[in-house]
Every structure is written in C-alpha cells, then in structure tokens.
Design a protein around this motif. Structure first.
Motif, PDB file in Angstrom:
ATOM      1  N   ARG A 264      49.216 -50.567 -35.671  1.00  0.00           N
ATOM      2  CA  ARG A 264      50.136 -51.572 -35.423  1.00  0.00           C
ATOM      3  C   ARG A 264      51.191 -51.708 -36.262  1.00  0.00           C
ATOM      4  O   ARG A 264      52.383 -52.024 -35.937  1.00  0.00           O
ATOM      5  N   ILE A 265      51.137 -51.686 -37.799  1.00  0.00           N
ATOM      6  CA  ILE A 265      52.396 -51.673 -38.618  1.00  0.00           C
ATOM      7  C   ILE A 265      53.050 -50.417 -38.216  1.00  0.00           C
ATOM      8  O   ILE A 265      54.294 -50.455 -38.605  1.00  0.00           O
ATOM      9  N   HIS A 266      52.573 -49.382 -37.888  1.00  0.00           N
ATOM     10  CA  HIS A 266      53.298 -48.129 -37.665  1.00  0.00           C
ATOM     11  C   HIS A 266      54.213 -48.187 -36.487  1.00  0.00           C
ATOM     12  O   HIS A 266      55.244 -47.659 -36.452  1.00  0.00           O
ATOM     13  N   GLN A 267      53.552 -48.908 -35.780  1.00  0.00           N
ATOM     14  CA  GLN A 267      54.334 -49.460 -34.229  1.00  0.00           C
ATOM     15  C   GLN A 267      55.695 -50.158 -34.647  1.00  0.00           C
ATOM     16  O   GLN A 267      56.814 -49.628 -34.230  1.00  0.00           O
ATOM     17  N   ILE A 268      55.484 -50.928 -35.635  1.00  0.00           N
ATOM     18  CA  ILE A 268      56.697 -51.739 -36.046  1.00  0.00           C
ATOM     19  C   ILE A 268      57.514 -51.018 -36.919  1.00  0.00           C
ATOM     20  O   ILE A 268      58.989 -51.001 -36.529  1.00  0.00           O
ATOM     21  N   CYS A 269      57.160 -49.865 -37.514  1.00  0.00           N
ATOM     22  CA  CYS A 269      57.974 -48.835 -38.468  1.00  0.00           C
ATOM     23  C   CYS A 269      58.867 -48.214 -37.472  1.00  0.00           C
ATOM     24  O   CYS A 269      60.023 -47.870 -37.552  1.00  0.00           O
ATOM     25  N   LEU A 270      58.013 -47.802 -36.176  1.00  0.00           N
ATOM     26  CA  LEU A 270      58.737 -46.969 -35.536  1.00  0.00           C
ATOM     27  C   LEU A 270      59.866 -47.669 -34.691  1.00  0.00           C
ATOM     28  O   LEU A 270      61.293 -47.236 -34.679  1.00  0.00           O
ATOM     29  N   ALA A 271      59.556 -48.833 -34.256  1.00  0.00           N
ATOM     30  CA  ALA A 271      60.460 -49.537 -33.496  1.00  0.00           C
ATOM     31  C   ALA A 271      61.804 -49.966 -34.251  1.00  0.00           C
ATOM     32  O   ALA A 271      62.886 -50.055 -34.021  1.00  0.00           O
ATOM     33  N   SER A 272      61.456 -49.934 -35.692  1.00  0.00           N
ATOM     34  CA  SER A 272      62.811 -50.411 -36.533  1.00  0.00           C
ATOM     35  C   SER A 272      63.330 -49.218 -36.968  1.00  0.00           C
ATOM     36  O   SER A 272      64.451 -49.236 -38.143  1.00  0.00           O
ATOM     37  N   GLY A 273      63.013 -47.827 -36.726  1.00  0.00           N
ATOM     38  CA  GLY A 273      63.799 -46.792 -37.226  1.00  0.00           C
ATOM     39  C   GLY A 273      63.461 -46.259 -38.615  1.00  0.00           C
ATOM     40  O   GLY A 273      64.046 -45.736 -39.064  1.00  0.00           O
ATOM     41  N   LEU A 274      62.053 -46.719 -38.876  1.00  0.00           N
ATOM     42  CA  LEU A 274      61.550 -46.024 -40.030  1.00  0.00           C
ATOM     43  C   LEU A 274      60.668 -45.017 -39.989  1.00  0.00           C
ATOM     44  O   LEU A 274      59.758 -44.950 -40.644  1.00  0.00           O
ATOM     45  N   ALA A 275      60.573 -44.415 -38.564  1.00  0.00           N
ATOM     46  CA  ALA A 275      59.674 -43.332 -38.341  1.00  0.00           C
ATOM     47  C   ALA A 275      59.392 -42.303 -39.410  1.00  0.00           C
ATOM     48  O   ALA A 275      58.385 -41.963 -39.639  1.00  0.00           O
ATOM     49  N   ASP A 276      60.634 -41.686 -40.034  1.00  0.00           N
ATOM     50  CA  ASP A 276      60.300 -40.795 -40.734  1.00  0.00           C
ATOM     51  C   ASP A 276      59.532 -41.122 -42.346  1.00  0.00           C
ATOM     52  O   ASP A 276      58.806 -40.291 -42.570  1.00  0.00           O
ATOM     53  N   PHE A 277      59.790 -42.301 -42.471  1.00  0.00           N
ATOM     54  CA  PHE A 277      59.099 -42.765 -43.809  1.00  0.00           C
ATOM     55  C   PHE A 277      57.803 -42.960 -43.625  1.00  0.00           C
ATOM     56  O   PHE A 277      56.778 -42.345 -44.056  1.00  0.00           O
ATOM     57  N   SER A 278      57.393 -43.538 -42.382  1.00  0.00           N
ATOM     58  CA  SER A 278      55.808 -43.887 -42.407  1.00  0.00           C
ATOM     59  C   SER A 278      55.232 -42.573 -42.024  1.00  0.00           C
ATOM     60  O   SER A 278      54.094 -42.429 -42.082  1.00  0.00           O
ATOM     61  N   GLU A 279      55.876 -41.799 -41.153  1.00  0.00           N
ATOM     62  CA  GLU A 279      55.332 -40.640 -40.596  1.00  0.00           C
ATOM     63  C   GLU A 279      54.860 -39.669 -41.887  1.00  0.00           C
ATOM     64  O   GLU A 279      54.003 -39.171 -41.768  1.00  0.00           O
ATOM     65  N   ARG A 280      55.847 -39.477 -42.600  1.00  0.00           N
ATOM     66  CA  ARG A 280      55.690 -38.679 -43.773  1.00  0.00           C
ATOM     67  C   ARG A 280      54.385 -39.175 -44.546  1.00  0.00           C
ATOM     68  O   ARG A 280      53.670 -38.482 -44.961  1.00  0.00           O
ATOM     69  N   LEU A 281      54.299 -40.475 -45.092  1.00  0.00           N
ATOM     70  CA  LEU A 281      53.102 -40.977 -45.709  1.00  0.00           C
ATOM     71  C   LEU A 281      51.958 -40.762 -44.973  1.00  0.00           C
ATOM     72  O   LEU A 281      50.912 -40.319 -45.796  1.00  0.00           O
ATOM     73  N   LEU A 282      51.707 -40.840 -43.802  1.00  0.00           N
ATOM     74  CA  LEU A 282      50.590 -40.720 -43.006  1.00  0.00           C
ATOM     75  C   LEU A 282      50.256 -39.155 -43.177  1.00  0.00           C
ATOM     76  O   LEU A 282      49.086 -38.770 -43.171  1.00  0.00           O
TER      77      LEU A 282
END
Lengths: 490, 217
Positions: A264-282
């Motif tokens: 769910r929080i990843h969804q929000i990160c994706l929508a706000s253009g922080l995909a690189d950040f959250s994907e790298r951490l995951l």
C-alpha cells in the motif's frame, strides 16, 4: 457484504470462546470458514460496494489477498478439526525434553483462530491506512495465543518474542503513518485524509522528504511482521513452536497481510514519483532476506525451523519481485499465491511427521515414505515445489521474476537471485531427502485411526500447486494483472 | 498556549530521563503513567482552543488508560510475578543517562533536518517525540526483565502518540479508538504472558530463557 466478511468470523470467534461442546465448536469453526470463503468467492462475481465511507473497499489487490486468506483458512480449519481431535488428551510429553505439559483450552484456540481470520480479512479490505494498521496489530494479538497452545517454556519464549518484536515493529509503522499524514499536509491546502484513493490522487503533491521517511518506517514496521531480514528474528521461533496448523496460517496467510501493508505504501511512493527510492530499498531487503535464509537453511537441524527460514526466503523473493517492478510485479503477485499454498501444505505435512515421529530433529526422522506413504510423498513433492522445480506453481512465478530481472538487464540481481536459490535448493535437499528415504526406526508406529483430513487437505493443496504450475486460470491471470497494474505495471 | 505545550514537552523529556536513570521498577511504571497523562494534556492543548466534546473525551480516555489502567495492570503483574523490584539493567545507569543525552542530541538534530511543513505550535515537538521513541528503544534493548520491556514498548508508543497528538492530525475517532484498544489489549496480553513466564521460569528475565536460537554452523 464487506462488513459481513469481517463480522462473521469476528462474531463466531467471540462465541467460540464460550462453547463448551467440542463438536459444536468445531462445527462453528468449519462452517464460518466455509461461509466466509463462499462470500469472498462471491465478491469475484459481484463487486461489493465500499462500506464505512470508503474505508473498507475491495480492489483487485485486496480481492486476491482476501480470497487466498479465506481459502487457506478453510483448508486449515478442516485440518485443525482433525488435529484438535488428536490433541484432546490432557497432558503430553514434550518432543524435545520429555517433560509433561498441557494444552491451552481448545475453546480459546478456536476463538483466537477465528478472530485471527477476522483481523486478516480486515487487513485485506482496509483502504484507510490507519485502519490497516489497527488490523495488522490485531492480527498479532489474535495470533499470539495460537503460538502458546502447547503450554511449555519454549513456546512461551517464542510467543513473547513474537509479541514484543512485532508490536515494536508495528509501533514504528504507526509513526510512519503519522509521517505520511505530515507529508500530505502542506501549508495552504486542506489536509488529505489517509484513505488510499485520496492519497493516490494527491500523491504528486506530497512532501517527498516526509514521504521517504514514512516509507522507511513502514517498511521496517510491516517488514518485521512480514519476516524480512534483518527483522525476521521472531519468525523461526514462532513457526517452530506453534502447533502446525497455526504455523501454516502464520506463514501462509499472515506474512502476506503484512506484505500488503508494504504494498500500500509502495503504491503511494510509485504515484508520487519516488519509485526508484522505494524499489531500491525493497530490492536490497529482498536479497538480504534470501541470503540470510540461505545461511540458516544450510545445516538447519530442525525441520520446522527450516520451513520457517524458507518463509523468510520467499518473503525476500516477493520483495525482489516488487522491487524490480514491471513484469516482476506480476511474478510477485503470482508467487504470493504459490508460496502460500505450498508452505501451508508443507507445514501440515510437517505436523503429520511430528505427530508420528515425536521429534523435530531432522536426522531422527528416516523412512517417511515407508511409514507415512502419502505424507512422505507430499513432503518430497512439497520440497521440490518450494525450491522452484518445474512443473509446480512456484517455478513459474520465480521464473517470471528472474525474467523481469534479465529483461531490465539487472544482471547482478539476477545472478545473486539464482545463486541464492541454488544454495537453498542444495541446503534443503539433503535433510528432506534423508527424512523421506531410508529405513524407519522400529519403534516408530503410526497411531491407529488417524483422521483422513490430515492427509487429504495437504494432498488437495498439492494438487492446486501442480495445477498452478501447468495452467493458471484466465480469471486469476486477469485479477493478478489488474493488481499488478495498481502497483504501477503498465 | 505554546508556553503550556512547551512545558508539557519539557516534562516529557524529563520523564524519559527518569526512566533511564531510575533503579526502581515502581518508579519507572509511574514515569510511564505520567507520560500517558502528559500526552492527554498535550492532545487537548494542541487543538488551539477549538475544543469539541470528542476532542476532549478522547485524550481523556487515553490519559485514563495510559495513566491509570495500564500502570495498575503492570503493578499487579509485578506483584503476581513476585519479581525483584530492582531494574537490573544490562548496562549501568550512568551509561543509560549518557545514551539518553546522546539520544536527545540526535533528536534535536533530526528535528532540525525534518521541518514540519505546517509550523507546529512548538519547535520542541518533533525532538521530544523522537526522544521519547528513542528512550523506548533503549529501554527495550538494555533492560532484561519482561516487565521493563513492556515499559519500553509503552514509552515507544507514547513517543509515537506524542507526534500524532501534537501535529493535531484529524484522525477519525474510530481509528484513534482502534489504536488505543490495540495498545491496551497488547499490554494486557503481555501482562498475561508475564504471569505465565514467572510461573514457568520462576523469574521474568528475558535474557535467561535462551533455548531458542540459531547458530551459524
């Protein structure tokens, strides 16, 4: 209808505490599991209306997780009834240290099982992030007594670790939710509610600094519950000490619910253009979890702990899949289903082995194929499935994730992923095959009159895993695609 | 109003140090109880005079639960478990306080680094909340008794709540009640577990049951 999905198991659970008659209570367990599963199937045909002002709603992601949870609970309830019947006598001798202990009241166990289902259902249906938090914490509280079913010091220690580590983790997730609320309140605009839909539409305007902090905290919090390394320390203890049916549900259903929190929080990160950040951490946490699992599976002497570490591994695979994004997302969603089915089956079979051999030590179990032909066979097949051998379901999903890594030319990720999978395959092969083959000890006797459900349920799940490897039904593919689209796959 | 809030936040930090320095279990339970009451006041103060009935009742409920009900439960658990009333930390009290001072420094720095988008009522808010969370984590790691770990968890939760209360989120009532209920039931279940631990092991030191662990072979 959405409210009913949560209410039925919750009420049944509350009632179960006070039913004295065994057959009646067991009937209640199975019948509420059947009704809940039937309702969750109905939601595939008739999309339910949102309830409580949009806080409870079912999107593709929720539908997928809800149906899986209900299905696994249904299977477990049949198994649980048979299991509880075997466990009825008052005192047992401990399998490792030989002292006598008694079980918790069966009524409390059944009640907690049903409350646990209610809490997990609420997790899958929550659209309000704080409500989701409340539900995840409720799953911890409802499942802690399940681990302490066998009243002895090791299970108590495991329960304590589980309660405390998960509660602390979840407290950090709550801080993350508050951070998210701060991120959404900027000067001049009205505060955004914590409902997922509003957050997603406001996502581009969220304060990136606070959103990043929120993501980290929620990843740590829900990651603790999901069993991602290095926050996984409660997991092997809880899974090895809980009764097998509870281990199966913890591993197959609960970990998914925590994963949903991260999604769910990843969804929000994706929508706000922080995909690189959250994907790298995951991605990093995912590979780390696989590595930790590989280290601890190799040379593991307790077969239930081995399965627990295998859960850490598979949670890592899920995180890698989501971290890769694109086709990896589809693979991860598919893998959620495959892993849960396989792991629930394996824990049930492990329970059967434990009941006959009275030991959790791998090397004291030999000749399972002769002593328990069906369970022994399922044990070997389950091992093949969980380590990603064709033609079973997990092979397909693990391969999809690998393909995603190769397509994006992330060769380091792909190589690390393959090497770790190979180590785990080798690490599990020796103990599992050693348990299945050989000649059994003379004094191992199969108790007469064991219920058919104890083998029939895992065998059915085994059939489902095989089916998932050969043919994924079209309606399922459609929903998985829809879910993956929610998570940014174009 | 800001004066009042500042005072509450300073007291919050002081109770944090009290938790770190105190050698008596009862004193620690009291410190956590005081924190609970302070937080109730903070939540009311943060509403800037726009008081509604729910806006007052909810913090009062929370203060009652955290300030009276939970401490009472914990003191009962302590009596039932017949535990030593000393804290017996894994590290010394002086070192605990020094760690606390460092934690305060870190919290102030973090407060500087993470500016609230909306100006909060008090600049002390973010640091005080972080500090309380950190104290909770320090207690969890360095104290060996089950009951002090519960106190650590409660302190952490208080820090989180302080943050939530003071940025005056418009959290729906249902959710706030849910959170409160979760914390309450959590501590209740932990209390039961403490009771069982004391019966099972004749002590409630969580550093002593060490049967479950994995070594890399």
């Amino acid at each position: 209808m959405i409210v009913l999905l949560v209410l039925i198991p919750a009420l049944a659970g509350a009632v179960a505490f006070f039913i004295g008659s065994d057959p009646l209570r067991r009937g209640l367990l199975v019948s509420s599991a059947v009704v809940q599963f039937a309702l969750s199937v109905v939601t595939w045909m008739v999309p339910p209306a949102p309830a409580l002002g949009g806080w409870l709603a079912e999107d593709a992601l929720g539908r997928l997780f809800l149906t899986l949870t209900s299905l696994l609970f249904l299977a477990s309830s049949f198994y649980a009834v048979a299991y509880l019947r075997e466990e009825r006598d008052q005192s047992h001798s401990d399998v490792e240290e030989g002292f006598l202990f008694s079980n918790a009241r069966e009524a409390s166990f059944t009640g907690c099982l049903l409350l646990f289902l209610a809490a997990m259902t609420l997790v899958t249906l929550s659209q309000h992030l704080a409500l989701l938090w409340v539900a995840v914490e409720a799953t911890t509280l409802a499942s802690a007594p399940l681990i302490y079913f066998h009243r002895h010091h090791r299970s108590l220690e495991a329960t304590w670790k589980y309660l405390l580590i998960c509660s602390v983790g979840i407290a950090l997730a709550l801080l993350g939710i508050f951070f998210l609320a701060v991120a959404s309140s900027s000067p001049g605009t009205a505060a955004v509610s914590l409902v997922l839909k509003d957050l997603l539409s406001e996502a581009p305007h969220l304060n990136p600094l606070w959103l990043k902090a929120a993501f980290v905290l929620m990843l740590v919090g829900y990651g603790t519950k999901m069993g991602l390394a290095p926050f996984h320390t409660w997991l092997p203890d809880a899974h090895s000490e809980a009764p097998s049916v509870a281990s199966a549900l913890l591993s197959g259903a609960l970990l998914n619910c925590a994963f949903l929190g991260i999604l769910r929080i990843h969804q929000i990160c994706l929508a706000s253009g922080l995909a690189d950040f959250s994907e790298r951490l995951l991605l990093v946490l995912g590979l780390l979890s696989m590595a930790v699992a590989a280290v601890f599976i190799t040379g593991q002497t307790d077969y239930k702990r081995m399965l627990a570490y295998s859960s850490v591994e598979h949670m890592g695979i899920l995180a890698v899949g989501v971290g890769l994004g694109g086709a990896g997302m589809f693979g991860a969603m598919l893998h959620v289903i495959n892993h849960s089915l396989t792991k629930v089956m394996l824990f049930m079979v492990a329970g059967n082995l434990l009941a006959v051999y009275h030991t959790k030590t791998t090397k004291n179990v030999t000749g399972a194929l002769q002593v328990l032909p069906v369970s022994g066979l399922l044990w070997v097949l389950g091992f093949l499935a969980i380590t990603g051998s064709p033609p079973f379901g997990p092979f397909l999903s693990e391969f999809t994730i690998l393909k995603a890594a190769l397509d994006q030319s992330r060769f380091f990720v792909a190589i690390a992923y393959l090497v770790l999978l190979a180590i785990i395959l080798a690490g599990m092969a020796t103990p599992v095959l050693g348990m299945a083959q050989g000649t059994p000890d003379k004094d191992v006797v199969v108790p007469a009159g064991r219920s058919v459900a104890l083998t029939a349920v895992p065998a059915t799940l085994g059939g489902a895993i095989l089916l998932m490897g050969i043919y994924v039904p079209a309606f399922l593919t459609r929903t998985i695609q829809e879910a993956a689209r929610l998570l940014g796959q174009r | 109003m800001s004066q009042f809030e500042n005072a509450i936040l300073v007291f919050l930090v002081l109770t944090g140090f009290m938790l770190l320095a105190s050698s008596r279990l009862v004193a620690c339970i009291r410190a956590v109880a005081i924190q609970g009451i302070l937080l109730g006041l903070l939540a009311i103060a943060a509403q800037d005079g726009k008081l509604s009935i729910v806006g007052v009742l909810l913090p009062l409920t929370s203060a009652a639960v955290k300030g009276f009900l939970l401490p009472w439960l914990l003191i009962r658990a302590m009596r039932d478990a017949d535990t030593v009333r000393e804290i017996e930390p894994l590290i010394g009290y002086n070192l605990s306080v020094i760690i606390g001072a460092i934690a305060l420094g870190v919290s102030l720095w973090l407060g500087e680094r993470l500016p609230l988008p909306k100006q909060p009522a008090s600049f002390l808010l973010v640091p005080a909340a972080f500090f309380t969370c950190l104290v909770g984590l320090v207690l969890l790691v360095t104290r060996s008794k089950a009951i002090t770990q519960v106190l650590g968890y409660l302190t952490l939760e208080n820090g989180v709540y302080a943050f939530g209360a003071a940025v005056a989120l418009d959290m729906p009532i249902l959710v706030e009640l849910g959170i409160l209920l979760d914390v309450f039931v959590g501590v209740f279940v932990m209390g039961i577990a403490i009771f069982h631990i004391s019966r099972q092991f004749d002590h409630i030191d969580t550093d002593r049951p060490v049967t479950l662990s994995d070594r890399v072979r």
